[in-house]
Scaffold this active site. Structure first.
Site, PDB file in Angstrom:
ATOM      1  CB  ILE A  34     -33.444   1.869 -31.003  1.00 24.33           C
ATOM      2  CG1 ILE A  34     -33.157   1.487 -32.466  1.00 24.33           C
ATOM      3  CG2 ILE A  34     -34.871   2.370 -30.844  1.00 24.33           C
ATOM      4  CD1 ILE A  34     -33.977   0.346 -32.988  1.00 24.33           C
ATOM      5  CG  ASP A  36     -27.763   5.013 -26.286  1.00 21.32           C
ATOM      6  OD1 ASP A  36     -28.198   4.928 -25.118  1.00 21.32           O
ATOM      7  OD2 ASP A  36     -26.726   4.454 -26.672  1.00 21.32           O
ATOM      8  CE  LYS A 112     -21.177   3.089 -20.409  1.00 16.48           C
ATOM      9  NZ  LYS A 112     -21.963   1.853 -20.550  1.00 16.48           N
ATOM     10  CB  CYS A 416     -25.156 -28.579 -53.781  1.00 13.44           C
ATOM     11  SG  CYS A 416     -24.815 -28.965 -55.510  1.00 13.44           S
TER      12      CYS A 416
END
Length: 656
Positions: A34, A36, A112, A416
């Site tokens: 967001i 970016d 990166k 359960c």
């Protein structure tokens, strides 16, 4: 899209607030994706209106300011940030600008790493200062903390003054362990490994940094007096000083080679030890770097080719409950659909109700969702600042969503207890056929679901009564596929005892405990709680679980053992392992193979191999299929034995 100068100024203020939270407070408000998107819109507006660019725009400066927690320290040479490219066309445009002027240019590509940039200053062979990137001109002095990072040398075999730069990271494994510790201690969780690394590096108490298992991966130099001709030569020199090497480093000459390496990194991203968010591309020739120069903020000779986002924000619109083989109830959030890394995501695991309460997640919350490979996405945290009063508590269920049996609610888990619950039976069979149990090839989740839907099976015993005509009723099954599955089911008979014990799916009893139990012979499950407690590594919960499971399933267990006739030991399996050339060897698989990599990985693990996702000097074998990418070059560099698929199959056949 920004339409006016007023909106432009508002966007600058908002992005600067986001940067402050991200870089200085280690508390991101929005996801990287967001940020970016908002940043690119700002950049596009400035390109159309260059005369109105403001000096405080994030496009004009490097991310962080220094805080008051640490002393400020100037860098001898500026630390720049990189411009981003997000797709092939943007990369092509960036490359063309360089190659048009310098046709002979080559490019160094590397992962990166999503961490914190750090500048290490060495004088007379000693580490004298460690400084965060800060605003690029000055950062925070964190020398005492940096000296607690295990792979940062305190001394190097070079006496000149040199700045060595790199990324401080925390591995995914260590990040998960750290967040689990914080969850257990009711402390706020780190949003992601990058923030964990930043928060750990910037601790006022360096003993905390020491415990956090940070790593330093170098990616370049600042000031120095060495006469390098290329960037690659510079990186090789850094490694020769005792620093860690960058994995998946490659030298490329054109767009296609760069794209190939980029997509290799995307494929290997999930198995990589640390978080990646893209690929760094740097012009290799230093004389060309010098001529290209810099913009206000970034070098013109380098860029970051970003990966598709794995983290997004969306809204919880509902919660459903799934039942596992042990009966444990797992809440799953239904989400407003959101695209993450090319996949449309509409649900994410909430793990258990205890975690929902600890994280304070509510229905109708906006939440941070991450996706990791093919695993179901998970919710990291709610965005409480978005709450508007429409949210309400997610309540624990009182009855099973499948069989309506009353649930048992413990402190963390909800169960359960109905052994005949259809959901439990189905999940039990999926586990029964899995690789660490009876390893029945071709009997996956979807096939088991179909067998249940057709009422062909109700428990594991029914598998061994299946006929060819039964399987031919299933979707996409023809004679060959049906016969292969029948053969695989038949092959699962006479398993090592530990595999059959593990296949039963007894709560708290995994692969290791099953191997211990198998040492006590075929009647081991008939032992008492006191006898189980005498076994090495067995506690009260494990002992009670074994006793209760056997008491509830005696007839089924006896019938199954009679039918499958397990081997009293796995000596044959161990003998095959010990005679295998792959026993205790580290193996990496890469490239396109005729079978799924996971299938080969399982075969090799069964022969005692350790499967790794990355090549290093400790790798023993690389199994290389078609288009092996940079792993092949790295293996050759380290002198690793390389086998193609044909050679692998030949060696496997010799072991039969």
């Amino acid at each position: 899209m920004i339409k006016s100068q007023k909106e432009y100024l508002e966007r600058i203020a908002y992005l600067n607030t986001l940067s402050h939270h991200y870089y200085n407070l280690d508390e991101p408000i929005v996801s990287d994706a967001i940020y970016d998107e908002l940043y690119q819109e700002l950049k596009a507006y400035e390109e159309k209106n260059p005369n109105g660019i403001q000096a405080n725009s994030p496009t004009q400066k490097v991310g962080a300011t220094t805080t008051n927690s640490f002393n400020k320290n100037p860098h001898l040479m500026r630390m720049w940030s990189l411009d981003d490219v997000f797709n092939q066309s943007e990369l092509q445009a960036w490359l063309q600008r360089i190659l048009k002027a310098y046709p002979s240019a080559s490019f160094v590509c590397s992962p990166k790493l999503d961490g914190v940039s750090l500048n290490l200053l060495y004088q007379h062979g000693k580490l004298v200062k460690a400084t965060t990137r800060g605003n690029g001109l000055e950062g925070e002095l964190v020398s005492a903390n940096a000296k607690h990072i295990a792979n940062i040398p305190h001394a190097i075999a070079y006496n000149g003054e040199i700045e060595i730069r790199g990324e401080v990271i925390i591995s995914k494994k260590d990040f998960d362990a750290l967040n689990q510790e914080r969850l257990n201690a009711n402390e706020p969780l780190f949003a992601n490994p990058r923030n964990a690394a930043s928060g750990s590096l910037r601790q006022l108490d360096s003993e905390i940094t020491k415990k956090r298992k940070l790593q330093f991966i170098p990616w370049g130099v600042g000031k120095h007096s060495l006469n390098f001709l290329s960037f690659k030569e510079c990186l090789d020199f850094i490694v020769s000083l005792g620093f860690s090497a960058i994995q998946y480093l490659s030298l490329n000459k054109n767009h296609q080679e760069i794209e190939d390496n980029y997509h290799t990194l995307i494929r290997e991203r999930e198995g990589f030890f640390a978080l990646l968010d893209g690929m760094v591309i740097v012009v290799n020739e230093l004389n060309i770097q010098k001529e290209l120069g810099y913009t206000q903020k970034s070098p013109k000779f380098a860029c970051a080719y970003k990966f598709p986002a794995l983290e997004k924000h969306t809204k919880i619109v509902g919660v459903i409950n799934q039942v596992g083989r042990s009966g444990a109830i797992t809440p799953v959030a239904l989400l407003e659909p959101v695209e993450i890394a090319g996949a449309m995501i509409n649900r994410a695991t909430l793990h258990n109700y205890s975690e929902i309460e600890k994280k304070n997640i509510m229905l109708s919350d906006r939440v941070v969702v991450i996706r990791s490979g093919d695993v179901i996405p998970k919710i990291i945290k709610p965005l409480e600042s978005y709450r508007d009063g429409s949210q309400h508590k997610i309540e624990r269920p009182k009855v099973c969503p499948i069989c309506s049996h009353e649930l048992l609610c413990e402190e963390i888990f909800t169960y359960c207890q109905n052994l005949n619950c259809p959901a439990r039976l189905k999940e039990s069979l999926i586990h029964f056929a899995s690789k660490d149990a009876l390893n029945i090839q071709g009997l996956g989740d979807k096939v088991i679901e179909q067998l249940f839907e057709e009422k062909l099976i109700f428990n594991a015993l029914d598998l061994y009564a299946l006929k060819l005509e039964d399987l031919m009723r299933l979707d996409k099954f023809k004679i060959k596929k049906a016969q292969n599955l029948l053969d695989a089911i038949l092959k699962s008979k006479n398993p090592p005892l530990w595999r059959l014990i593990n296949a039963l799916g007894i709560e708290h009893i995994g692969k290791g405990a099953s191997k211990t139990l198998a040492k006590y012979g075929l009647n081991v499950l008939e032992k008492s709680e006191a006898e189980f407690l005498e076994m090495e590594g067995f506690g009260v919960e494990m002992a009670r679980s074994l006793v209760n499971f056997y008491a509830s399933n005696q007839e089924f267990i006896r019938s199954l053992f009679e039918l499958l006739n397990p081997k009293n030991s796995d000596m044959a399996e161990e003998k095959q392992k010990s005679s295998s050339v792959f026993n205790n060897k580290t193996i990496v698989l890469t490239g396109t193979l005729s079978k799924p990599r996971q299938e080969y990985a399982q075969m090799l693990e069964n022969l005692g191999a350790k499967i790794s996702s990355s090549v290093s000097a400790k790798t023993d074998f690389l199994i290389a299929g078609e288009n092996p990418g940079s792993k092949l070059a790295l293996a050759q560099k380290h002198g690793v034995s390389v086998l193609n698929e044909e050679e692998l199959l030949k060696r496997l056949k010799e072991l039969d």
